[in-house]
Design a protein around this motif. Structure first.
Motif, mmCIF file in Angstrom:
data_model
loop_
_atom_site.group_PDB
_atom_site.id
_atom_site.type_symbol
_atom_site.label_atom_id
_atom_site.label_comp_id
_atom_site.label_asym_id
_atom_site.label_seq_id
_atom_site.Cartn_x
_atom_site.Cartn_y
_atom_site.Cartn_z
ATOM 1 N N ILE A 47 0.846 -1.206 0.000
ATOM 2 C CA ILE A 47 0.000 0.000 0.000
ATOM 3 C C ILE A 47 0.873 1.245 0.000
ATOM 4 O O ILE A 47 0.616 2.195 -0.753
ATOM 5 C CB ILE A 47 -0.971 -0.020 1.207
ATOM 6 C CG1 ILE A 47 -2.041 -1.090 0.986
ATOM 7 C CG2 ILE A 47 -1.600 1.347 1.434
ATOM 8 C CD1 ILE A 47 -2.839 -1.439 2.230
ATOM 9 N N ALA A 52 0.834 3.806 -3.209
ATOM 10 C CA ALA A 52 -0.123 4.848 -2.820
ATOM 11 C C ALA A 52 -0.376 5.847 -3.945
ATOM 12 O O ALA A 52 -1.492 6.344 -4.103
ATOM 13 C CB ALA A 52 0.363 5.573 -1.565
ATOM 14 N N PHE A 65 -3.290 4.981 -6.369
ATOM 15 C CA PHE A 65 -4.687 4.965 -5.941
ATOM 16 C C PHE A 65 -5.469 6.046 -6.675
ATOM 17 O O PHE A 65 -5.057 7.191 -6.750
ATOM 18 C CB PHE A 65 -4.800 5.181 -4.430
ATOM 19 C CG PHE A 65 -6.221 5.377 -3.980
ATOM 20 C CD1 PHE A 65 -7.130 4.335 -4.041
ATOM 21 C CD2 PHE A 65 -6.661 6.608 -3.530
ATOM 22 C CE1 PHE A 65 -8.440 4.509 -3.647
ATOM 23 C CE2 PHE A 65 -7.965 6.797 -3.130
ATOM 24 C CZ PHE A 65 -8.865 5.749 -3.187
ATOM 25 N N TRP A 81 -9.961 -0.266 -1.805
ATOM 26 C CA TRP A 81 -8.643 -0.491 -2.411
ATOM 27 C C TRP A 81 -7.728 -1.238 -1.439
ATOM 28 O O TRP A 81 -7.059 -2.197 -1.808
ATOM 29 C CB TRP A 81 -8.063 0.862 -2.814
ATOM 30 C CG TRP A 81 -6.725 0.827 -3.469
ATOM 31 C CD1 TRP A 81 -6.433 0.348 -4.715
ATOM 32 C CD2 TRP A 81 -5.500 1.300 -2.922
ATOM 33 N NE1 TRP A 81 -5.100 0.502 -4.969
ATOM 34 C CE2 TRP A 81 -4.501 1.087 -3.890
ATOM 35 C CE3 TRP A 81 -5.150 1.897 -1.718
ATOM 36 C CZ2 TRP A 81 -3.180 1.440 -3.681
ATOM 37 C CZ3 TRP A 81 -3.832 2.252 -1.514
ATOM 38 C CH2 TRP A 81 -2.860 2.025 -2.487
ATOM 39 N N ILE A 82 -7.733 -0.804 -0.176
ATOM 40 C CA ILE A 82 -6.907 -1.442 0.843
ATOM 41 C C ILE A 82 -7.362 -2.877 1.080
ATOM 42 O O ILE A 82 -6.547 -3.803 1.150
ATOM 43 C CB ILE A 82 -6.924 -0.621 2.156
ATOM 44 C CG1 ILE A 82 -6.169 0.692 1.938
ATOM 45 C CG2 ILE A 82 -6.353 -1.417 3.324
ATOM 46 C CD1 ILE A 82 -6.308 1.691 3.068
ATOM 47 N N ILE A 91 -6.143 -5.131 -1.684
ATOM 48 C CA ILE A 91 -4.718 -5.454 -1.572
ATOM 49 C C ILE A 91 -4.493 -6.503 -0.485
ATOM 50 O O ILE A 91 -3.754 -7.469 -0.686
ATOM 51 C CB ILE A 91 -3.887 -4.183 -1.314
ATOM 52 C CG1 ILE A 91 -3.883 -3.310 -2.568
ATOM 53 C CG2 ILE A 91 -2.459 -4.534 -0.883
ATOM 54 C CD1 ILE A 91 -3.225 -1.959 -2.400
#
Length: 145
Positions: free
Chosen positions: A23, A27, A30, A40-41, A44
């Motif tokens: 992440i 970053a 994103f 999104w997190i 992942i």
């Protein structure tokens, strides 16, 4: 979520560490137009957990006597650095490393210990051991090129 996929506390902690490292690295990529940051997190973390679960299936279960033989062999090596071939460049690079980082590399590469075993031996988190080994290998590869 990671624990539900890998079913092991230690491995789920590794998943979280690896996911957050990814992440932080990604970053910039994103895009809020494509979805929420939370989604999104989660994606992942989920993909990292699934990848770890897939890789775990490749591991072979060993009999107790085999594991004991490996542990006995590892305990007989008092100085893992003595098993490194005489390469002055490699020795110089290893000598420049912080002692715990050098130990993590030697224990992983020379002795073949797992991240968990190294973390327990050095009394640091497993994620830290993984990060040290990766960073030092990348740095050493750059120096050798």
């Amino acid at each position: 979520m990671a624990h539900r996929i890998v079913h092991d506390r230690s491995r789920s902690e590794d998943v979280i560490h690896d996911a957050f490292a990814q992440i932080l690295r990604c970053a910039k990529s994103f895009d809020p137009a494509r979805g929420s940051a939370r989604g999104w997190i989660y994606a992942i973390v989920r993909h990292t957990a699934l990848r770890m679960q897939k890789n775990a299936r490749r591991e072979l279960a060993l009999e107790d006597h085999t594991l004991n033989a490996v542990c006995e062999r590892e305990q007989t090596v008092s100085n893992p650095a003595s098993r490194i071939p005489d390469s002055m460049t490699l020795r110089t690079m290893l000598d420049q490393l912080e002692p715990k980082r050098r130990a993590s590399l030697l224990l992983a590469i020379i002795d073949g210990r797992t991240h968990e075993e190294i973390a327990q031996y050095l009394r640091v988190p497993v994620g830290t051991v993984k990060a040290w080994i990766r960073r030092e290998l990348v740095a050493m590869r750059r120096q050798l090129e």
